[in-house]
Design a protein around this motif. Structure first.
Motif, PDB file in Angstrom:
ATOM      1  N   PRO A  98      -5.719   1.764  -0.247  1.00 38.74           N
ATOM      2  CA  PRO A  98      -5.086   0.729   0.573  1.00 38.74           C
ATOM      3  C   PRO A  98      -5.471   0.967   2.027  1.00 38.74           C
ATOM      4  CG  PRO A  98      -3.477   2.373  -0.096  1.00 38.74           C
ATOM      5  CD  PRO A  98      -4.774   2.797  -0.693  1.00 38.74           C
ATOM      6  N   LEU A  99      -6.467   0.189   2.488  1.00 37.95           N
ATOM      7  CA  LEU A  99      -7.114   0.555   3.741  1.00 37.95           C
ATOM      8  C   LEU A  99      -6.240   0.346   4.968  1.00 37.95           C
ATOM      9  CD1 LEU A  99     -10.734  -0.557   3.088  1.00 37.95           C
ATOM     10  CD2 LEU A  99      -9.764   1.719   3.146  1.00 37.95           C
ATOM     11  N   VAL A 105      -2.408   4.695  10.178  1.00 33.96           N
ATOM     12  CA  VAL A 105      -2.151   6.122  10.409  1.00 33.96           C
ATOM     13  C   VAL A 105      -3.237   6.701  11.299  1.00 33.96           C
ATOM     14  CG1 VAL A 105      -1.931   8.361   9.327  1.00 33.96           C
ATOM     15  CG2 VAL A 105      -0.978   6.353   8.210  1.00 33.96           C
ATOM     16  N   LEU A 106      -4.498   6.384  10.967  1.00 34.95           N
ATOM     17  CA  LEU A 106      -5.601   6.915  11.763  1.00 34.95           C
ATOM     18  C   LEU A 106      -5.484   6.457  13.218  1.00 34.95           C
ATOM     19  CD1 LEU A 106      -8.687   6.536   9.425  1.00 34.95           C
ATOM     20  CD2 LEU A 106      -7.600   8.631  10.202  1.00 34.95           C
ATOM     21  N   ALA A 107      -5.082   5.198  13.385  1.00 30.70           N
ATOM     22  CA  ALA A 107      -5.002   4.672  14.739  1.00 30.70           C
ATOM     23  C   ALA A 107      -3.848   5.295  15.507  1.00 30.70           C
ATOM     24  CB  ALA A 107      -4.861   3.148  14.695  1.00 30.70           C
ATOM     25  N   ALA A 108      -2.845   5.799  14.769  1.00 29.80           N
ATOM     26  CA  ALA A 108      -1.668   6.346  15.443  1.00 29.80           C
ATOM     27  C   ALA A 108      -1.795   7.843  15.712  1.00 29.80           C
ATOM     28  CB  ALA A 108      -0.432   6.073  14.584  1.00 29.80           C
ATOM     29  N   LEU A 109      -2.904   8.447  15.262  1.00 27.89           N
ATOM     30  CA  LEU A 109      -3.043   9.903  15.427  1.00 27.89           C
ATOM     31  C   LEU A 109      -2.954  10.314  16.897  1.00 27.89           C
ATOM     32  CD1 LEU A 109      -5.899  10.983  13.038  1.00 27.89           C
ATOM     33  CD2 LEU A 109      -3.435  11.005  12.685  1.00 27.89           C
ATOM     34  N   ASP A 110      -2.426  11.482  17.101  1.00 30.24           N
ATOM     35  CA  ASP A 110      -2.379  12.052  18.436  1.00 30.24           C
ATOM     36  C   ASP A 110      -3.684  12.803  18.661  1.00 30.24           C
ATOM     37  OD1 ASP A 110      -1.939  13.327  20.752  1.00 30.24           O
ATOM     38  OD2 ASP A 110       0.009  14.172  20.194  1.00 30.24           O
TER      39      ASP A 110
ATOM     40  N   LEU C 247      -7.176  -6.279  -9.921  1.00 29.34           N
ATOM     41  CA  LEU C 247      -7.421  -5.524  -8.691  1.00 29.34           C
ATOM     42  C   LEU C 247      -6.366  -5.868  -7.648  1.00 29.34           C
ATOM     43  CD1 LEU C 247     -11.243  -5.427  -7.993  1.00 29.34           C
ATOM     44  CD2 LEU C 247      -9.662  -3.517  -8.029  1.00 29.34           C
ATOM     45  N   ASP C 248      -6.050  -7.161  -7.566  1.00 25.91           N
ATOM     46  CA  ASP C 248      -5.043  -7.591  -6.607  1.00 25.91           C
ATOM     47  C   ASP C 248      -3.660  -7.071  -6.968  1.00 25.91           C
ATOM     48  OD1 ASP C 248      -6.805  -8.820  -5.080  1.00 25.91           O
ATOM     49  OD2 ASP C 248      -6.150 -10.867  -5.432  1.00 25.91           O
ATOM     50  N   PHE C 249      -3.465  -6.856  -8.263  1.00 25.13           N
ATOM     51  CA  PHE C 249      -2.189  -6.364  -8.741  1.00 25.13           C
ATOM     52  C   PHE C 249      -1.812  -5.069  -8.027  1.00 25.13           C
ATOM     53  CE2 PHE C 249      -0.017  -3.608 -11.822  1.00 25.13           C
ATOM     54  CZ  PHE C 249       1.118  -4.361 -12.035  1.00 25.13           C
ATOM     55  N   GLY C 250      -2.813  -4.241  -7.781  1.00 18.31           N
ATOM     56  CA  GLY C 250      -2.560  -2.977  -7.090  1.00 18.31           C
ATOM     57  C   GLY C 250      -2.018  -3.208  -5.685  1.00 18.31           C
ATOM     58  N   THR C 251      -2.551  -4.228  -5.009  1.00 16.91           N
ATOM     59  CA  THR C 251      -2.121  -4.462  -3.630  1.00 16.91           C
ATOM     60  C   THR C 251      -0.699  -5.023  -3.576  1.00 16.91           C
ATOM     61  OG1 THR C 251      -3.035  -6.677  -3.628  1.00 16.91           O
ATOM     62  CG2 THR C 251      -4.475  -4.930  -2.890  1.00 16.91           C
ATOM     63  N   LEU C 252      -0.216  -5.514  -4.706  1.00 17.03           N
ATOM     64  CA  LEU C 252       1.150  -6.026  -4.786  1.00 17.03           C
ATOM     65  C   LEU C 252       2.150  -5.007  -4.243  1.00 17.03           C
ATOM     66  CD1 LEU C 252       1.025  -8.721  -6.429  1.00 17.03           C
ATOM     67  CD2 LEU C 252       2.510  -7.632  -8.064  1.00 17.03           C
ATOM     68  N   PHE C 253       1.877  -3.751  -4.521  1.00 16.02           N
ATOM     69  CA  PHE C 253       2.858  -2.713  -4.203  1.00 16.02           C
ATOM     70  C   PHE C 253       2.650  -2.096  -2.835  1.00 16.02           C
ATOM     71  CE2 PHE C 253       2.302  -2.904  -8.757  1.00 16.02           C
ATOM     72  CZ  PHE C 253       3.596  -3.164  -9.157  1.00 16.02           C
ATOM     73  N   SER C 254       1.403  -2.184  -2.348  1.00 16.23           N
ATOM     74  CA  SER C 254       1.218  -1.611  -1.017  1.00 16.23           C
ATOM     75  C   SER C 254       1.643  -2.634   0.022  1.00 16.23           C
ATOM     76  CB  SER C 254      -0.221  -1.156  -0.802  1.00 16.23           C
ATOM     77  OG  SER C 254      -1.100  -2.224  -0.947  1.00 16.23           O
ATOM     78  N   GLY C 255       1.948  -3.829  -0.445  1.00 16.04           N
ATOM     79  CA  GLY C 255       2.502  -4.801   0.472  1.00 16.04           C
ATOM     80  C   GLY C 255       1.451  -5.426   1.351  1.00 16.04           C
TER      81      GLY C 255
END
Lengths: 267, 329, 320
Positions: A98-99, A105-110, C247-255
């Motif tokens: 999940p990019l 997080v990377l952008a918030a690093l100190d 594949l999109d199903f996975g993104t369901l949970f990461s919001g």
């Protein structure tokens, strides 16, 4: 257009950072073609300068990403076997992460905690470098896949064997024989990813994690606009519209190039 | 022709590992592309290697041109054993062996100029300075009949025959002693084929070359070979001088091949049958003599054991691998 | 099939482990650690106190040891306490997850419902005006910055028209329509952004199928053009489509981080953003890890769906 920002600045006799608190949030007028923002700055000029920053960031990050992707894709495709399997697994892994949350997080690093020198951390350009690096870290995967696919087909051509026959080493073959034949693939990949990179940059800047004010970028101009959505909704319109137009142009260009350079498309 | 051996193959084998769809999913199988080839090539001769497509002649050629490592056997080139050598160790030997490829389109890098193609080998071996290299490239181009102005052009600006000339020039850059030509004219128009063959003959005189000439076209082979080796399913089944092979073929397969050549004298009577069927798959070679399923003379012994490649009773230089060779001479 | 599941499952597990370490280290690099926050909260603390506290919480240990301590605690069910919400992490996480699934599920459902018919229509008349229209629409969807789209929708429907709320979520005792009102804009944003891409995908899959021999056979038998497309081709074209949906199903949970943040929709995306921004280490860590895991599971599911739907695919491992 964007390149001409300083000239237009002169022409209008205005300054992009000039604060004019008496003329805040003006609608469009003769002096301020697109009106003024919450500090009375000219929106058109800020859009142009923001465009410079956004486009430059986008192109730089896309090129860095393309370089990483090319090296990885070329290595995987050329050597094949286990190295290929490992590199492609890593690529798949990065793609399936999940990019956006990770980018946040990377952008918030100190940066001081990583041990970078203070001058760098506190310099004005640090937000620019940071965003280029972050985007490049995740943006290389598309290029790597495309380049690997193209390398796999090129390395089977006989001129590669011919080069081997005259004693060429691996690196020589990779960079003198395969790379020149990858140029069209890489151009397509870069064009397609510039759009994505500009989107990412604008998202991060919008969230306050990318390009930092006072340096304008289309993304961080929208941050201010969001806060003023009730008072001056027009401020939110222009930067987003420009991002949209720019990105869709790059995507159409990339798609067109892909069709033009390879009629059979699809690696 | 002197009798110095330049290429010496002893029991050379090459197997490829493949995944094949079988009855229970994918199976690992070994494809024996080249089996037990023992052959010598003397300095200055043109040895032609003929056979149907898929018989392993290209694999053999690529082993001799140092592209494939043999699976077993020994291979000496110019007196040097090349088995088990690493890429770096092979590099100096590559100056002795060069290859001309079949496809003049695919074998030249479309992004390199002719000059880049011809000077590349010199750069790799750090020969001469840059001006000498350009001069050398022009000389080579002249030797293959192209003007020096072509140096700045890209491969796509040439016809198939001209590209093959460039390919030949590249093979000559390092001044090799031995050249493997893998079907160098089969992709060309018939009218151009003889020009290229004549060029190769001329160059042999000029540069004292030895050729291994791989072809499926007996008419082409007849034009330039000194000696001919016939290959079938990975094995050499007959070797003889061109004269002997065309006039007294022994192996039934060779005979069938010769009969299949279209003749310009149509009323000449054709003796015997033309070959039936396709060659068996090298993945599932038949037991015994590989040719037995298609052979009109096959007997029990042909299905049971593999005939050795031995001289015929009348000619010690005419080697045949057939159980029935004495009856067939 | 079993072997394939095992290897892919093991790979996914390995990636999750690696990612947990990476995320743990990254979180540690974020500004401000818990002790600094305690010091700023309590001016009476001395640096000696701070050192003692660090030792007490194990913060002076090298990173791999701290990671190990955290991992063993997490695996035994102790996910820690959220500083921002002053609740155990799990209690914060679960409602957010529910909200995200609701929002993204609705958006995905709408996107599919629209994409399949228009993608199929575009494919059945390639190079028609409609086809070009769909293509343009798809590119627009890919290229539009979703946060800007959200802003525009808010401006239109909340600021100008004033018919829908600009953000937030309904009270738990609100009626169905009242709750739906809050869902419409975020779901519409997500749908608009994804429907074009989905339609393009359906179109490509459909064109591929229409090129096959059995479609020509069906045509030769005299089946009408529409019948061929809808009865014969669509079912086969669904194979790749289902894959992309999985594949999109996975993104369901990461919001949807951006959309949720702009509309103040309390889902996983907003939770991650808030916890990272608010230095809520425990919460950020678990939320990120959770999102990563579920995304990976989603892509694993996509692979399995693909293999299951298409009998021609042998998953790289021989089937016994």
């Amino acid at each position: 257009m964007v390149m001409l920002a300083p000239a237009i600045e002169k022409l209008l006799g205005l300054n992009a950072n000039m604060v004019d608190l008496f003329n805040r949030m003006q609608p469009a007028s003769d002096t301020h073609v697109f009106g003024t923002d919450e500090l009375g700055r000219d929106v058109l000029l800020r859009l142009l300068y923001g465009g410079q920053v956004s486009l430059f960031t986008g192109l730089t990050a896309a090129c860095v990403a393309a370089t990483i992707g090319t090296v990885i894709g070329l290595t995987a495709g050329y050597f094949g076997g286990r190295l290929d399997a490992i590199l492609m697994r890593i690529t798949d892994g990065v793609i399936s992460l999940p990019l956006l949350p990770l980018l946040i997080v990377l952008a918030a690093l100190d940066l001081e905690k990583i041990g970078l020198p203070d001058e760098l951390v506190n310099s004005e350009e640090v937000s620019f470098y940071r965003i280029v690096i972050i985007v490049a870290l995740v943006g290389w995967t598309t290029v790597a896949r495309l380049v690997r696919g193209a390398t796999l087909s090129i390395k089977e051509r006989e001129f590669i064997m011919a080069a081997e026959g005259v004693g060429a080493g691996h690196l020589h073959i990779m960079f003198n024989h395969i790379l020149p034949n990858l140029i069209s693939t890489i151009i397509v990949a870069v064009t397609l990813s510039v759009g994505n990179v500009i989107l990412l940059e604008s998202v991060l800047s919008f969230l306050g994690l990318g390009i930092q004010p006072p340096m304008p970028s289309w993304g961080n101009m929208l941050t201010n606009a969001q806060a003023l959505i009730w008072e001056a909704p027009q401020l939110a319109f222009y930067p987003g519209m420009l991002i949209f137009i720019t990105v869709i142009c790059f995507n159409f260009l990339g798609d067109g190039l892909q069709d033009a350079l390879d009629p059979r498309a699809e690696y | 022709m002197n009798n110095v051996t330049i290429v010496d193959m002893q029991h050379l084998c090459k197997t490829f590992k493949l995944k094949v769809a079988g009855s229970s999913g994918l199976e690992n199988r070994e494809l024996q592309a080249v089996s037990d080839v023992t052959l010598k090539i003397s300095k200055g001769e043109i040895l032609a290697l003929v056979g149907e497509s898929g018989c392993g002649k290209t694999t053999l050629g690529r082993m001799l041109a140092l592209f494939y490592q043999p699976t077993s056997g020994t291979l000496c080139i110019d007196g040097q054993d090349v088995i088990g050598l690493k890429r770096k160790q092979l590099k100096p030997i590559r100056r002795q062996v060069q290859m001309i490829f079949q496809d003049p389109v695919a074998s030249l890098n479309p992004r390199h100029t002719v000059e880049a193609i011809l000077t590349e080998p010199m750069k790799i071996f750090s020969l001469y300075d840059s001006r000498q290299r350009a001069g050398k490239a022009a000389d080579l181009l002249a030797a293959v009949g192209l003007p020096p102005s072509d140096l700045k052009k890209y491969p796509h600006e040439f016809s198939g025959g001209q590209r093959q000339r460039i390919s030949i020039a590249r093979a000559l850059v390092l001044n090799p002693a031995f050249i493997v030509a893998d079907e160098p004219v089969s992709a060309l128009d018939v009218s151009v084929q003889s020009q290229i063959l004549n060029l190769m003959m001329d160059l042999r005189e000029e540069f004292q070359l030895t050729y291994l000439f791989i072809s499926h076209d007996l008419a082409v082979v007849h034009h330039l070979a000194d000696r001919i080796a016939v290959m079938y399913l990975g094995r050499i089944i007959e070797v003889a001088s061109k004269h002997d092979l065309f006039n007294n073929p022994v192996h039934p397969y060779t005979k069938a091949l010769l009969r299949s050549v279209p003749s310009i004298t149509p009323n000449k009577q054709r003796i015997g049958r033309i070959l039936q069927g396709d060659p068996p798959s090298p993945l599932y070679p038949p037991g015994g003599c590989a040719f037995n399923p298609r052979c009109p003379h096959a007997s029990e012994i042909c299905r049971g054991s593999l005939p050795a490649l031995e001289p015929t009773a009348t000619d010690p230089l005419h080697l045949v691998s057939c159980h029935a060779k004495e009856q067939l001479v | 099939m079993k072997g394939f599941l095992l290897t892919r499952g093991a790979q996914a597990l390995l990636v999750i482990l690696i990612m947990s370490f990476v995320i743990y280290s990254l979180i540690g690099l974020m500004p401000g650690d818990p002790i600094d926050q305690m010091i700023s909260a309590d001016p009476n603390m001395t640096s000696a106190d701070a050192t003692r506290l660090r030792a007490l919480y194990g913060l002076d240990l090298p990173i791999h040891q701290r990671y190990w301590n955290w991992l063993s605690a997490a695996l035994s069910g102790d996910l820690g306490y959220s500083r921002l919400f002053a609740k155990p992490v799990l209690e914060v996480l679960l409602p957010a997850l529910k909200n995200s699934v609701m929002l993204l599920g609705l958006a995905l459902f709408m996107s599919i419902c629209i994409a399949i018919p228009i993608g199929t229509l575009a494919a059945s008349k390639p190079r028609s005006v409609f086809d070009y229209g769909v293509n343009l629409f798809a590119f627009a969807g890919i290229s539009i910055p979703s946060f800007w789209l959200a802003l525009m929708l808010i401006i239109l429907f909340s600021v100008i028209l004033g018919v829908l709320p600009a953000g937030g979520i309904a009270q738990s005792d609100a009626g169905f329509w009242e709750s739906m009102k809050y869902l419409i804009l975020p779901a519409a944003t997500l749908t608009i952004a994804s429907v074009g891409g989905h339609a393009r995908y359906v179109r490509a899959a459909m064109l591929e199928v229409l090129r096959q021999d059995y479609i020509r056979t069906a045509r030769a038998k005299g089946a009408g053009a529409m019948r061929v497309v809808w009865r014969h081709a669509l079912r086969n074209a669904m194979i790749p489509v289902v894959t992309i949906m999985a594949l999109d199903f996975g993104t369901l949970f990461s919001g949807a981080l951006i959309t949720e943040t702009i509309y103040s929709w309390p889902g996983m995306g907003k939770l991650i953003f808030d916890s990272v921004m608010g230095n809520d280490c425990n919460l950020a860590l678990i939320a990120l890890l959770f999102a990563t895991t579920l995304t990976l599971v989603g892509s694993l599911l996509a692979d399995i769906c693909y293999a299951w739907l298409d009998p021609r695919i042998t998953l790289g491992v021989s089937e016994q």
